[in-house]
Design an enzyme around this catalytic site. Structure first.
Site, PDB file in Angstrom:
ATOM      1  N   TYR A  18       0.730  -1.091  -0.124  1.00  0.00           N
ATOM      2  CA  TYR A  18       0.096  -0.126   0.205  1.00  0.00           C
ATOM      3  C   TYR A  18       0.887   1.433   0.052  1.00  0.00           C
ATOM      4  O   TYR A  18       0.209   1.969  -0.620  1.00  0.00           O
ATOM      5  CB  TYR A  18      -1.113  -0.321   1.440  1.00  0.00           C
ATOM      6  N   ASP A  84      22.555  -1.694  18.171  1.00  0.00           N
ATOM      7  CA  ASP A  84      22.662  -0.956  17.518  1.00  0.00           C
ATOM      8  C   ASP A  84      23.466   0.845  16.891  1.00  0.00           C
ATOM      9  O   ASP A  84      23.508   0.795  15.893  1.00  0.00           O
ATOM     10  CB  ASP A  84      20.521  -0.272  16.364  1.00  0.00           C
ATOM     11  N   SER A 109      22.792   7.229  23.548  1.00  0.00           N
ATOM     12  CA  SER A 109      21.671   6.689  22.061  1.00  0.00           C
ATOM     13  C   SER A 109      21.157   7.466  22.020  1.00  0.00           C
ATOM     14  O   SER A 109      20.982   7.580  20.803  1.00  0.00           O
ATOM     15  CB  SER A 109      21.625   4.841  22.421  1.00  0.00           C
ATOM     16  N   HIS A 156     -30.645   9.169  11.337  1.00  0.00           N
ATOM     17  CA  HIS A 156     -31.232   7.223  11.790  1.00  0.00           C
ATOM     18  C   HIS A 156     -31.024   7.088  10.382  1.00  0.00           C
ATOM     19  O   HIS A 156     -31.373   5.916  10.355  1.00  0.00           O
ATOM     20  CB  HIS A 156     -31.972   7.856  12.024  1.00  0.00           C
ATOM     21  N   GLN A 238      15.924  10.454  29.801  1.00  0.00           N
ATOM     22  CA  GLN A 238      16.594  10.241  28.677  1.00  0.00           C
ATOM     23  C   GLN A 238      15.602  10.268  27.489  1.00  0.00           C
ATOM     24  O   GLN A 238      16.816  10.459  26.052  1.00  0.00           O
ATOM     25  CB  GLN A 238      17.352   8.335  28.767  1.00  0.00           C
ATOM     26  N   SER A 286     -16.254  -9.022  -7.836  1.00  0.00           N
ATOM     27  CA  SER A 286     -16.698 -10.504  -7.082  1.00  0.00           C
ATOM     28  C   SER A 286     -16.065 -11.611  -7.747  1.00  0.00           C
ATOM     29  O   SER A 286     -16.766 -11.377  -9.269  1.00  0.00           O
ATOM     30  CB  SER A 286     -18.169 -10.293  -6.835  1.00  0.00           C
ATOM     31  N   ARG A 300     -11.605  -0.247   2.266  1.00  0.00           N
ATOM     32  CA  ARG A 300      -9.762  -0.542   2.333  1.00  0.00           C
ATOM     33  C   ARG A 300      -9.525   0.593   2.896  1.00  0.00           C
ATOM     34  O   ARG A 300      -9.320   0.469   4.026  1.00  0.00           O
ATOM     35  CB  ARG A 300      -9.512  -0.527   1.053  1.00  0.00           C
ATOM     36  N   ARG A 326      13.643   6.493  32.551  1.00  0.00           N
ATOM     37  CA  ARG A 326      12.816   5.391  30.852  1.00  0.00           C
ATOM     38  C   ARG A 326      13.318   4.981  31.328  1.00  0.00           C
ATOM     39  O   ARG A 326      14.457   4.176  32.382  1.00  0.00           O
ATOM     40  CB  ARG A 326      14.036   6.849  30.987  1.00  0.00           C
TER      41      ARG A 326
END
Length: 480
Positions: A18, A84, A109, A156, A238, A286, A300, A326
């Protein structure tokens, strides 16, 4: 096209199916790690300008390698170090041996992690705002075109007084205009974490500058400006406060609610065959029923909007359980919830743009529905006309009540058409006003000030789109 190996692993449809390339790149690993390197360069430049022993050669070396990242080496380093940020410090240092001693100097970090997140949030809002502006532009054009076309209003989901197709579109627009303001406010409220150190006290930088508070403050200001922010948060732990994430995702959730409402309305109108979303020449509605034209784009949007609305629960809980300065239980959750919120918002806006660029209106169907209900709605006008012609209001009311119930029985019990008008025309009591019936039943006399309201509202909407004019003509092609 994914390779065979990719097909053996789960891939998030947000990316594989998407989301646009620009929003996917905004939250990509490549952009993230390039931003880390840029943040290290900003820090080195500012520190040098404030007197730390950093050379032009070191900065030039870092700048020359800002984007040539050895991802394989970084992955191997992370496997060894289980960290990392340090993995990428080592990888950057490997290609910048001269600058290696000053990379990440005084930082921790969250200097790269949190500041990069804030940059991604800011840039993400800019991407979404351009797309939202295009949706508003297309929907405003639609509202203007159909400002005068009467249609049944529904309360309604039962027929009510008439409105116009354009006025209904303005109800949708009003929510999206609120969303523009909300997203702009969320973006503009973002500050930079800046240069704050391990627990937010800037202790490491105060040590680097030998107790010079003014230089530490100036370092924070310089790095913040280099990153394109006007201000930094004055206090952090932090991390920057995760209340910020709540505010950002709450605005996106609100957008999701707006889109869900709009697309639900389109789905209901498609069932009535009054309005349809675009339907491709070779599109299949369909697999079993070849005649169907399902509103799959609107469906969707509704499905993804529910996901977007639900995602705000993550930062709400994450912020509530952060201990003291933290805890690290925020990281894994934020890696998912922040990008997914923006990717999901991007998808529904792209899809909604596609819908609003090709909405199909069926005036004859709308007219038939109006004529089916209008005789009941016109009864008050008929009573007033009889009174003006010298009749008695209560007597006329009783006559119409009886005829209306007879007509309703034909509709509900026999499945026939509403024949109230024919019954009125046959009844001698209404002879004095028979010549007025066409005028009394003109749908345009039932829409009030709807066309004027559309004109007034759009005059306020158009100026809001000015900041996004440069990207207004971008078209969206849905792959799936």
């Amino acid at each position: 096209m994914a390779g065979a190996e990719e097909m053996n692993r789960y891939r998030s449809p947000l990316v594989s199916r998407y989301a646009s390339k620009e929003i996917s790149y905004n939250f990509s690993e490549k952009k993230k790690f390039i931003t880390w390197r840029k943040l290290w360069i900003f820090l080195a430049k500012a520190a040098k300008a404030l007197g730390l022993p950093i050379t032009d050669a070191q900065i030039a070396e870092m700048e020359s390698h800002a984007e040539d990242i050895d991802f394989a080496m970084a992955a191997e380093e992370e496997r060894k170090l289980r960290h990392d940020v340090m993995a990428h410090v080592h990888t950057f240092a490997h290609c910048c041996p001269t600058a290696a001693p000053i990379i990440h100097l005084g930082a921790m970090s969250c200097y790269v992690g949190d500041n990069t997140d804030l940059i991604a949030l800011r840039d993400g809002f800019n991407i979404l705002l351009s797309k939202l502006a295009r949706v508003i532009d297309r929907l405003a054009n639609f509202a203007e075109e159909y400002a005068d076309l009467p249609t049944l209003a529904f309360t309604h989901f039962q027929p009510a007084q008439l409105t116009t197709v354009g006025k209904r579109a303005c109800l949708w627009l009003q929510e999206l205009v609120m969303d523009v303001r909300n997203l702009e406010r969320a973006r503009d409220d973002l500050c930079f974490r800046g240069v704050k150190g391990t627990t937010g006290t800037q202790a490491s930088f105060l040590q680097l500058f030998q107790g010079d508070h003014d230089k530490v403050e100036e370092l924070d200001k310089m790095v913040t400006e280099m990153a394109g922010f006007k201000r930094a948060y004055l206090v952090t732990g932090q991390t920057y406060s995760h209340e910020v994430d709540i505010h950002c995702l709450a605005r996106l959730a609100s957008l999701g609610a707006s889109v869900h409402k709009i697309c639900t309305d389109i789905r209901l109108l498609a069932n009535l065959k009054e309005i349809e979303e675009p339907f491709e020449k070779e599109q299949i509605g369909s697999s079993a029923m070849p005649y169907k034209r399902n509103p799959m784009r609107a469906e969707r949007c509704c499905g993804l909007a529910r996901h977007l609305i639900a995602l705000v629960g993550d930062p709400l809980q994450t912020d509530s359980v952060q201990w003291l300065e933290r805890t690290l239980d925020d990281s894994a959750n934020r890696r998912i919830s922040l990008p997914e919120s923006f990717l999901t918002a991007d998808i529904i806006l792209s899809t909604l743009q596609n819908i609003t660029e090709g909405l199909v209106v069926y005036p004859k169907v709308i007219e038939r529905h109006i004529h089916h209900e209008l005789p009941f709605m016109a009864t008050e006008n008929i009573i007033m006309a009889i009174v003006k012609a010298g009749g008695n209001r209560q007597e006329c009311h009783e006559k119409i009540r009886v005829l209306s119930q007879e007509a309703a029985a034909v509709v509900k019990q026999e499945g026939g058409d509403n024949d109230l008008l024919a019954r009125i025309q046959r009844d001698p009591y209404f002879a004095p006003i028979l010549g007025q019936l066409d005028a009394l039943l003109d749908p345009k006399t039932f829409i009030g000030r709807a066309p004027q309201q559309v004109k007034t509202f759009l005059a306020e909407v158009r100026p809001l789109l000015e900041p996004y004019k440069a990207n207004m003509d971008v078209k969206v092609e849905l792959v799936l």
